[in-house]
Design a protein around this motif. Structure first.
Motif, mmCIF file in Angstrom:
data_model
loop_
_atom_site.group_PDB
_atom_site.id
_atom_site.type_symbol
_atom_site.label_atom_id
_atom_site.label_comp_id
_atom_site.label_asym_id
_atom_site.label_seq_id
_atom_site.Cartn_x
_atom_site.Cartn_y
_atom_site.Cartn_z
ATOM 1 N N HIS A 1 -20.820 9.022 20.464
ATOM 2 C CA HIS A 1 -22.090 8.344 20.741
ATOM 3 C C HIS A 1 -21.870 6.888 21.136
ATOM 4 O O HIS A 1 -22.753 6.055 20.949
ATOM 5 N N ASP A 2 -20.686 6.563 21.667
ATOM 6 C CA ASP A 2 -20.418 5.186 22.061
ATOM 7 C C ASP A 2 -21.317 4.783 23.237
ATOM 8 O O ASP A 2 -21.838 5.621 23.960
ATOM 9 N N ASN A 3 -21.487 3.486 23.412
ATOM 10 C CA ASN A 3 -22.270 2.919 24.518
ATOM 11 C C ASN A 3 -23.672 3.539 24.633
ATOM 12 O O ASN A 3 -24.020 4.138 25.651
ATOM 13 N N PRO A 4 -24.498 3.406 23.594
ATOM 14 C CA PRO A 4 -25.839 4.004 23.687
ATOM 15 C C PRO A 4 -26.674 3.407 24.807
ATOM 16 O O PRO A 4 -27.503 4.101 25.408
ATOM 17 N N ASP A 5 -26.449 2.117 25.121
ATOM 18 C CA ASP A 5 -27.224 1.503 26.208
ATOM 19 C C ASP A 5 -26.911 2.167 27.540
ATOM 20 O O ASP A 5 -27.801 2.453 28.349
ATOM 21 N N GLY A 6 -25.612 2.413 27.804
ATOM 22 C CA GLY A 6 -25.239 3.081 29.042
ATOM 23 C C GLY A 6 -25.745 4.507 29.105
ATOM 24 O O GLY A 6 -26.165 4.985 30.169
ATOM 25 N N ARG A 7 -25.735 5.203 27.992
ATOM 26 C CA ARG A 7 -26.216 6.586 27.972
ATOM 27 C C ARG A 7 -27.710 6.643 28.268
ATOM 28 O O ARG A 7 -28.174 7.542 28.975
ATOM 29 N N ILE A 8 -28.459 5.679 27.729
ATOM 30 C CA ILE A 8 -29.903 5.680 27.959
ATOM 31 C C ILE A 8 -30.218 5.238 29.387
ATOM 32 O O ILE A 8 -31.091 5.809 30.056
ATOM 33 N N ALA A 9 -29.499 4.226 29.885
ATOM 34 C CA ALA A 9 -29.806 3.692 31.212
ATOM 35 C C ALA A 9 -29.322 4.606 32.327
ATOM 36 O O ALA A 9 -30.039 4.806 33.317
ATOM 37 N N GLU A 10 -28.121 5.159 32.208
ATOM 38 C CA GLU A 10 -27.523 5.906 33.312
ATOM 39 C C GLU A 10 -27.558 7.415 33.085
ATOM 40 O O GLU A 10 -27.992 8.159 33.960
ATOM 41 N N ASP A 11 -27.112 7.875 31.915
ATOM 42 C CA ASP A 11 -27.021 9.321 31.712
ATOM 43 C C ASP A 11 -28.389 9.987 31.649
ATOM 44 O O ASP A 11 -28.547 11.116 32.119
ATOM 45 N N VAL A 12 -29.378 9.317 31.080
ATOM 46 C CA VAL A 12 -30.729 9.880 31.072
ATOM 47 C C VAL A 12 -31.240 10.041 32.500
ATOM 48 O O VAL A 12 -31.882 11.042 32.844
ATOM 49 N N PRO B 1 -11.274 22.712 37.032
ATOM 50 C CA PRO B 1 -11.035 21.429 36.331
ATOM 51 C C PRO B 1 -12.090 20.361 36.624
ATOM 52 O O PRO B 1 -12.027 19.281 36.034
ATOM 53 N N LEU B 2 -13.041 20.640 37.523
ATOM 54 C CA LEU B 2 -13.940 19.580 37.957
ATOM 55 C C LEU B 2 -14.872 19.105 36.844
ATOM 56 O O LEU B 2 -15.157 17.908 36.739
ATOM 57 N N VAL B 3 -15.350 20.015 36.005
ATOM 58 C CA VAL B 3 -16.261 19.618 34.925
ATOM 59 C C VAL B 3 -15.560 18.657 33.968
ATOM 60 O O VAL B 3 -16.104 17.603 33.607
ATOM 61 N N ARG B 4 -14.336 18.993 33.585
ATOM 62 C CA ARG B 4 -13.599 18.125 32.664
ATOM 63 C C ARG B 4 -13.312 16.769 33.311
ATOM 64 O O ARG B 4 -13.404 15.731 32.646
ATOM 65 N N ALA B 5 -12.967 16.778 34.607
ATOM 66 C CA ALA B 5 -12.672 15.521 35.294
ATOM 67 C C ALA B 5 -13.910 14.638 35.384
ATOM 68 O O ALA B 5 -13.838 13.421 35.192
ATOM 69 N N ALA B 6 -15.068 15.241 35.652
ATOM 70 C CA ALA B 6 -16.309 14.469 35.748
ATOM 71 C C ALA B 6 -16.687 13.873 34.391
ATOM 72 O O ALA B 6 -17.097 12.709 34.304
ATOM 73 N N GLU B 7 -16.562 14.650 33.332
ATOM 74 C CA GLU B 7 -16.907 14.149 31.999
ATOM 75 C C GLU B 7 -15.969 13.019 31.590
ATOM 76 O O GLU B 7 -16.410 12.000 31.037
ATOM 77 N N ARG B 8 -14.687 13.186 31.876
ATOM 78 C CA ARG B 8 -13.721 12.144 31.523
ATOM 79 C C ARG B 8 -14.005 10.859 32.288
ATOM 80 O O ARG B 8 -13.966 9.768 31.724
ATOM 81 N N ARG B 9 -14.318 10.983 33.565
ATOM 82 C CA ARG B 9 -14.578 9.784 34.358
ATOM 83 C C ARG B 9 -15.823 9.050 33.846
ATOM 84 O O ARG B 9 -15.838 7.822 33.747
ATOM 85 N N GLN B 10 -16.881 9.787 33.539
ATOM 86 C CA GLN B 10 -18.093 9.132 33.054
ATOM 87 C C GLN B 10 -17.837 8.394 31.749
ATOM 88 O O GLN B 10 -18.351 7.299 31.526
#
Length: 379
Positions: free
Chosen positions: A133-144, A215-224
């Motif tokens: 749950h690191d970077n809650p601000d980034g998760r709310i601003a970008e991931d949402v 491998p694309l799903v894992r690569a995308a999650e790691r990059r984010q």
């Protein structure tokens, strides 16, 4: 929110996503949300009608050219102009409705998460809680934003492809006729052979693409995650600028940011490698899907069984059916990005749900928090 479902299963993921964001469709806003969704569906049907009309138009155009019937060209040009204006109107209306639905969903989920985060001392307790749950601000601003926008985009594109498949499957079945196939010396009539070929072609392509792009799903999650770490590092420097300056710690902070950005580069390179494989396959697949139907239908045209217009109509219908069946291939990268963002937002939500509210703190007798800012305004 659904509990007890493995995040690694599709059904468990769907239940967790519904628990996270499904309240938008059943809450107080549903009386405005569902009409927008119905309008989006109606406009999607209208979008599908455009390639169907163009398919019929193409057949009549090439038949006119084959017959040297130049007198039909003005009428064909007028029909094309009408389809063009219709397509513009549908596209503009669809974009407006879709963006209203996307932002409304984002605003609802943002309010929900911000309300859970900045309340009962959770914003203070969250950093010390273990979990993803690191970077809650980034998760709310970008991931949402990614979660809600891509959910609507993916839902629309899937619906469009299903409707497109149904429309052109009927056209392919009609154009296929009945072709005799020799089996063990016996002639067996096979109806709808072009539709069967399109299904087999798309199934083979989808299977190969999934194997190439696993491998694309894992690569995308790691990059984010690495991008979020870098954003957090930059925010940390901004928030502690005065301390860094007093202690002359700029060199240390530059080194730390360089390490974080090195992680961003590794994540970018990893995702690039996965995307290269997907794009190389997609480029080959798109060329084959354009050439294959013409090669299949050309013998019937050469034998005089069909007209030039019917050959071109068949080739276009085959391409549209294959394109509809290729939805998994075309959206692998988007699904990977959306899935990674859903997991990040879900991780934050679960962490917030697991924090017990802190005991209330007695407010000061005076000050900004106690009098709504009146003290500051009196100065």
């Amino acid at each position: 929110m659904a509990r007890g479902h493995s995040p690694g299963t599709t059904s468990g993921f769907v239940r967790r996503f519904a628990g996270l964001a499904g309240g938008y469709w059943s809450g107080p806003d549903r009386w405005s949300v569902w009409p927008l969704a119905a309008a989006l569906l109606a406009l999607t049907v209208a979008q599908v009608s455009v390639p169907v009309m163009m398919n019929l138009w193409s057949q009549r155009l090439f038949d006119a050219l084959e017959q040297r019937a130049m007198d039909r060209l003005p009428m064909m040009a007028a029909a094309a102009g009408g389809i063009l204006l219709y397509n513009i109107a549908v596209t503009v209306a669809h974009l407006w409705v879709k963006r209203r639905l996307q932002f409304g969903w984002r605003a609802w989920l943002t309010r929900r998460l911000v309300g859970d985060w900045v309340s009962d001392g959770r914003e203070h307790a969250l950093p010390s809680r273990p979990g993803n749950h690191d970077n809650p601000d980034g998760r709310i601003a970008e991931d949402v934003r990614v979660v809600t926008e891509l959910a609507v985009d993916l839902g629309h594109s899937l619906t469009y492809c299903l409707l497109l498949l149904v429309s052109f499957a009927g056209i392919l079945w009609r154009l296929s006729g009945v072709v005799p196939v020799a089996v063990g010396g016996v002639s067996v009539p096979v109806p709808g052979h072009l539709l069967l070929l399109a299904l087999a072609f798309a199934a083979a392509g989808t299977t190969a693409a999934l194997a190439v792009a696993r491998p694309l799903v894992r690569a995308a999650e790691r990059r984010q995650g690495l991008e979020a770490d870098f954003r957090f590092g930059l925010a940390r420097v901004r928030e502690n600028a005065s301390v860094i300056a007093r202690q002359q710690g700029e060199a240390v902070e530059r080194g730390r940011l360089a390490l974080l950005f090195g992680g961003v580069r590794r994540g970018w390179d990893g995702q690039t490698g996965a995307l290269v494989r997907v794009m190389a396959f997609g480029a080959s697949y798109s060329v084959l899907s354009a050439v294959f139907p013409i090669l299949v239908v050309a013998p019937r045209y050469a034998a005089g069984a069909i007209t030039l217009g019917m050959m071109m109509q068949t080739a276009q219908a085959f391409q549209q059916a294959v394109a509809a069946l290729s939805w998994p291939i075309d959206n692998l990268a988007t699904v990977a990005q959306w899935t990674a963002s859903v997991e990040r937002v879900q991780g934050l939500r679960e962490a917030l749900d697991g924090i017990a509210p802190l005991p209330p703190v007695k407010a000061p007798a005076s000050g900004f928090l106690s009098d709504g800012g009146n003290t500051a305004r009196k100065r």
